[in-house]
Design a protein around this motif. Structure first.
Motif, PDB file in Angstrom:
ATOM      1  N   LYS A 165      -5.616   3.562   4.649  1.00 43.37           N
ATOM      2  CA  LYS A 165      -4.991   3.180   3.496  1.00 43.37           C
ATOM      3  C   LYS A 165      -4.951   1.531   3.420  1.00 43.37           C
ATOM      4  O   LYS A 165      -4.713   1.154   2.575  1.00 43.37           O
ATOM      5  CB  LYS A 165      -3.486   3.920   3.438  1.00 43.37           C
ATOM      6  CG  LYS A 165      -3.509   5.247   3.364  1.00 43.37           C
ATOM      7  CD  LYS A 165      -2.183   5.796   3.213  1.00 43.37           C
ATOM      8  CE  LYS A 165      -2.315   7.335   3.260  1.00 43.37           C
ATOM      9  NZ  LYS A 165      -0.998   7.962   3.421  1.00 43.37           N
ATOM     10  N   LEU A 166      -4.754   0.811   4.536  1.00 39.63           N
ATOM     11  CA  LEU A 166      -4.531  -0.569   4.472  1.00 39.63           C
ATOM     12  C   LEU A 166      -5.957  -1.372   4.442  1.00 39.63           C
ATOM     13  O   LEU A 166      -6.042  -2.506   4.140  1.00 39.63           O
ATOM     14  CB  LEU A 166      -3.915  -0.982   5.865  1.00 39.63           C
ATOM     15  CG  LEU A 166      -2.371  -0.552   5.992  1.00 39.63           C
ATOM     16  CD1 LEU A 166      -1.845  -0.604   7.350  1.00 39.63           C
ATOM     17  CD2 LEU A 166      -1.493  -1.448   4.826  1.00 39.63           C
ATOM     18  N   ASP A 176      -8.994  -2.979   3.129  1.00 40.97           N
ATOM     19  CA  ASP A 176      -9.266  -3.381   1.598  1.00 40.97           C
ATOM     20  C   ASP A 176     -10.457  -4.343   1.841  1.00 40.97           C
ATOM     21  O   ASP A 176     -10.249  -5.657   1.797  1.00 40.97           O
ATOM     22  CB  ASP A 176      -8.131  -4.222   1.196  1.00 40.97           C
ATOM     23  CG  ASP A 176      -8.002  -4.567  -0.293  1.00 40.97           C
ATOM     24  OD1 ASP A 176      -9.242  -4.229  -0.924  1.00 40.97           O
ATOM     25  OD2 ASP A 176      -7.076  -4.458  -1.100  1.00 40.97           O
ATOM     26  N   LYS A 202       0.887  -1.166   0.023  1.00 36.93           N
ATOM     27  CA  LYS A 202      -0.004  -0.058  -0.043  1.00 36.93           C
ATOM     28  C   LYS A 202       0.948   1.391   0.049  1.00 36.93           C
ATOM     29  O   LYS A 202       0.422   2.503   0.048  1.00 36.93           O
ATOM     30  CB  LYS A 202      -0.908   0.010   1.155  1.00 36.93           C
ATOM     31  CG  LYS A 202      -2.163  -1.056   1.322  1.00 36.93           C
ATOM     32  CD  LYS A 202      -2.856  -0.853  -0.016  1.00 36.93           C
ATOM     33  CE  LYS A 202      -4.064  -2.113   0.219  1.00 36.93           C
ATOM     34  NZ  LYS A 202      -5.170  -1.773  -0.976  1.00 36.93           N
TER      35      LYS A 202
END
Length: 412
Positions: free
Chosen positions: A176-177, A179, A156
């Motif tokens: 951001k991580l 998913d 990422k």
């Protein structure tokens, strides 16, 4: 005839003594021990080792659930069915000791060549102390820190050499991580309505200038707001509210969470289960310059005051304490003693993580100790659940907790 008669009586008498002696030797003193430890954890294994000594004392082991330790123990004691030995969570020790439920071990420890008071870290030792007397022996100690998946960080575009240091950085990294397409959450932790939830939240409140006796400071409210942001944005699984630390870490190990807040007790399992590169870093702080905090966890050994075999029960505790140097090697748990050095394991990731946990322990703070800790903790748990489920704002939830705790402490 008389001589033969007396000889026979003598022989029978000797036989009787011999048989009695054998019978006495065959009948071991039987102790009962309750703990929440599973078969891969210390208590049942220490019991097996102790029983193998064949020293005339046998221990029967019973595993109890985390949520049931206090209620089961108090119910058993009040009905005269308490075990001889129990492992109890350290913040709840004062409640039992202050009510005379646990045996005063002060004199036994003073005479012991195995259990030395000065060998224990102050925090764990304080947790078994009440009214300047010792009512138990620390079983182990631990704390929490942040595990993270190095491979996911790289994928990422995050620098694994610069893990989150502040709360804002933690939330940003989790975003951001996260998913959903791959069923990966940014973060896993436990907000369960039991002691595990308090254990995980209290360090955040402490870093925000709060504590159990002033749980609604602005910084503590900010901490709960941060937790709510993480749940509201689905950066952590909804079952964060209902699952404990063991299951939360299992989510990380399986690759379904990029970070997890957990403790050193997971190092061995993680080394075996996690099929990716992982590391550990200190708990994130509210902002740069703030001293980190963490929870002081794990359990203490105690002997119930109702035991009929205090000397034998203490002998068992001495054996358990004699195995403290194997606590980390065999079970991934940190000994509560300053006189035991933990040698390198040879596992690079595990050894690096251990250094972080030992550093984090410098900032670990106890929960309590206070005789009313279960009630205090329940007020904190209720606030967490109320805020995270949207029943109240974090401010209102913690204000209510503060009022409840004030009444518990007799300040209302």
């Amino acid at each position: 005839m008389a001589i033969r008669k007396f000889a026979m009586i003598g022989a029978l008498a000797l036989a009787g003594v011999s048989l009695f002696g054998l019978a006495a030797k065959a009948e071991d003193v039987t102790l009962t021990l309750w703990s929440l430890d599973k078969d891969v954890q210390p208590a049942p294994n220490l019991v097996k080792e102790f029983n193998a000594l064949n020293n005339g004392i046998k221990i029967e082991y019973r595993e109890i659930q985390f949520d049931d330790v206090v209620s089961e123990a108090m119910r058993a004691y009040s009905t005269g069915q308490a075990p001889d030995i129990i492992a109890v969570d350290n913040p709840e020790h004062a409640m039992f000791a202050s009510h005379g439920t646990f045996l005063d071990l002060t004199d036994m420890i003073a005479k012991s060549s195995v259990i030395k008071k000065d060998n224990y870290f102050p925090g764990p030792l304080n947790s078994v102390t009440w009214d300047s007397k010792l009512f138990g022996v620390p079983k182990a100690t631990n704390t929490i820190a942040l595990y993270y998946n190095v491979d996911m960080f790289k994928a990422k575009g995050l620098d694994p050499d610069k893990p989150p240091h502040t709360w804002d950085q933690l939330v940003d990294a989790a975003r951001k991580l996260n998913d959903p397409a791959k069923n990966v959450y940014g973060l896993a932790f436990s907000a369960k309505a039991n002691e595990e939830g308090t254990f995980q939240f209290l360090p955040w409140a402490q870093m925000g200038g709060g504590g159990y006796d002033h749980i609604n400071t602005a910084g503590a409210v900010k901490a709960l707001e941060t937790w709510k942001t993480i749940l509201d944005e689905k950066l952590a699984s909804p079952d964060t509210l209902t699952r404990g630390q063991w299951d939360s870490t299992g989510t990380f190990n399986s690759g379904n969470a990029a970070m997890v807040i957990s403790g050193p007790w997971e190092l061995e399992r993680m080394s075996q289960e996690a099929k990716f590169n992982w590391r550990v870093t200190l708990m994130p702080v509210p902002k740069d310059g703030v001293e980190p905090s963490s929870a002081m966890g794990d359990f203490n050994w105690a002997i119930f005051a109702s035991t009929k075999h205090p000397a034998e029960a203490f002998k068992a505790l001495e054996y358990f304490a004699s195995q403290d140097d194997k606590m980390f090697k065999n079970y991934g748990q940190l000994p509560a003693r300053s006189d035991i050095a933990i040698p390198p394991t040879g596992n690079e990731k595990k050894d690096a993580a251990l250094k972080v946990f030992l550093e984090q322990l410098k900032y670990a703070k106890p929960r309590g100790p206070h005789p009313q800790w279960p009630k205090i903790s329940k007020a904190i748990q209720d606030a967490i659940q109320s805020a995270l489920t949207g029943q109240a704002t974090p401010q209102a939830a913690l204000d209510q907790a503060a009022e409840t705790i004030k009444g518990i402490l007799g300040e209302g």
